[in-house]
Design a protein around this motif. Structure first.
Motif, PDB file in Angstrom:
ATOM      1  N   LYS A 124       0.785  -1.292   0.241  1.00 46.45           N
ATOM      2  CA  LYS A 124      -0.032  -0.181  -0.021  1.00 46.45           C
ATOM      3  C   LYS A 124       0.917   1.123   0.071  1.00 46.45           C
ATOM      4  CE  LYS A 124      -4.455  -1.488   1.667  1.00 46.45           C
ATOM      5  NZ  LYS A 124      -5.362  -1.193   2.934  1.00 46.45           N
ATOM      6  N   LYS A 125       2.006   1.295   0.557  1.00 47.76           N
ATOM      7  CA  LYS A 125       2.959   2.320   0.501  1.00 47.76           C
ATOM      8  C   LYS A 125       3.608   2.527  -1.040  1.00 47.76           C
ATOM      9  CE  LYS A 125       4.753   1.144   5.098  1.00 47.76           C
ATOM     10  NZ  LYS A 125       5.982   0.842   5.755  1.00 47.76           N
ATOM     11  N   ILE A 134      -2.822  -4.078  -1.736  1.00 45.86           N
ATOM     12  CA  ILE A 134      -3.637  -3.806  -2.940  1.00 45.86           C
ATOM     13  C   ILE A 134      -3.416  -5.134  -3.815  1.00 45.86           C
ATOM     14  CG2 ILE A 134      -4.174  -2.385  -4.857  1.00 45.86           C
ATOM     15  CD1 ILE A 134      -4.087  -0.575  -2.450  1.00 45.86           C
ATOM     16  N   GLN A 143      -8.061  -7.671   0.989  1.00 49.96           N
ATOM     17  CA  GLN A 143      -7.619  -6.335   1.513  1.00 49.96           C
ATOM     18  C   GLN A 143      -8.074  -6.092   2.771  1.00 49.96           C
ATOM     19  OE1 GLN A 143      -7.175  -4.326  -3.104  1.00 49.96           O
ATOM     20  NE2 GLN A 143      -9.160  -3.918  -1.932  1.00 49.96           N
ATOM     21  N   PRO A 152      -2.879  -6.022   4.575  1.00 48.16           N
ATOM     22  CA  PRO A 152      -2.303  -4.510   4.137  1.00 48.16           C
ATOM     23  C   PRO A 152      -1.956  -4.501   2.716  1.00 48.16           C
ATOM     24  CG  PRO A 152      -0.738  -5.029   5.454  1.00 48.16           C
ATOM     25  CD  PRO A 152      -1.831  -6.197   5.454  1.00 48.16           C
ATOM     26  N   MET A 154       2.769   1.112  -7.737  1.00 46.02           N
ATOM     27  CA  MET A 154       3.000   0.516  -6.418  1.00 46.02           C
ATOM     28  C   MET A 154       3.560  -0.737  -6.624  1.00 46.02           C
ATOM     29  SD  MET A 154      -1.304   0.645  -5.197  1.00 46.02           S
ATOM     30  CE  MET A 154      -1.800   0.076  -6.891  1.00 46.02           C
TER      31      MET A 154
END
Length: 129
Positions: free
Chosen positions: A36-37, A87, A81, A85, A45
């Protein structure tokens, strides 16, 4: 009657464990995970490598993801999801390429897999002049 299709997830799970189990049921679909970062230098991503251990992201409570054929891509993605954590990105095979499922995310896993099988089989037939 449909077989119970579930993927067990815990702290020892690797990305490839989930991908392998998913692909064993749906060979014309592929599931990938992205952290997600987001890298501030790029809007892309990073994809999690197959050997990545999920507990590196967060403490994972053991659980199961229902991947029965009547469930939609969107439902399964949302479940994963909610548990991890990450995508989730699913793709469908079209010949020798994988196309990201976006417009048809409301289709069931079985419908997506059947479409991928059909498209892939049609693309292997030589075109006659």
């Amino acid at each position: 009657m449909e077989l119970n299709r579930t993927i067990h997830i815990n702290n020892d799970s690797l990305v490839r464990d989930i991908q392998s189990e998913f692909s064993s049921w749906y060979p014309f679909l592929k599931i990938e995970f992205h952290a997600k970062k987001i890298n501030l230098k790029s809007s892309r991503m990073p994809s999690l490598e197959p050997h990545f251990q999920l507990k590196q992201l967060a403490e994972i409570l053991p659980g199961e993801i229902d991947i029965n054929g009547h469930r939609t891509v969107e439902e399964v993605s949302n479940d994963i999801q909610g548990m991890l954590p990450v995508i989730v990105q699913m793709s469908r095979k079209s010949g020798n390429v994988w196309n990201t499922i976006s417009i048809s995310h409301g289709w069931t896993l079985q419908s997506q897999n059947t479409a991928g099988e059909f498209i892939s089989s049609e693309m292997t037939i030589p075109i006659k002049p």
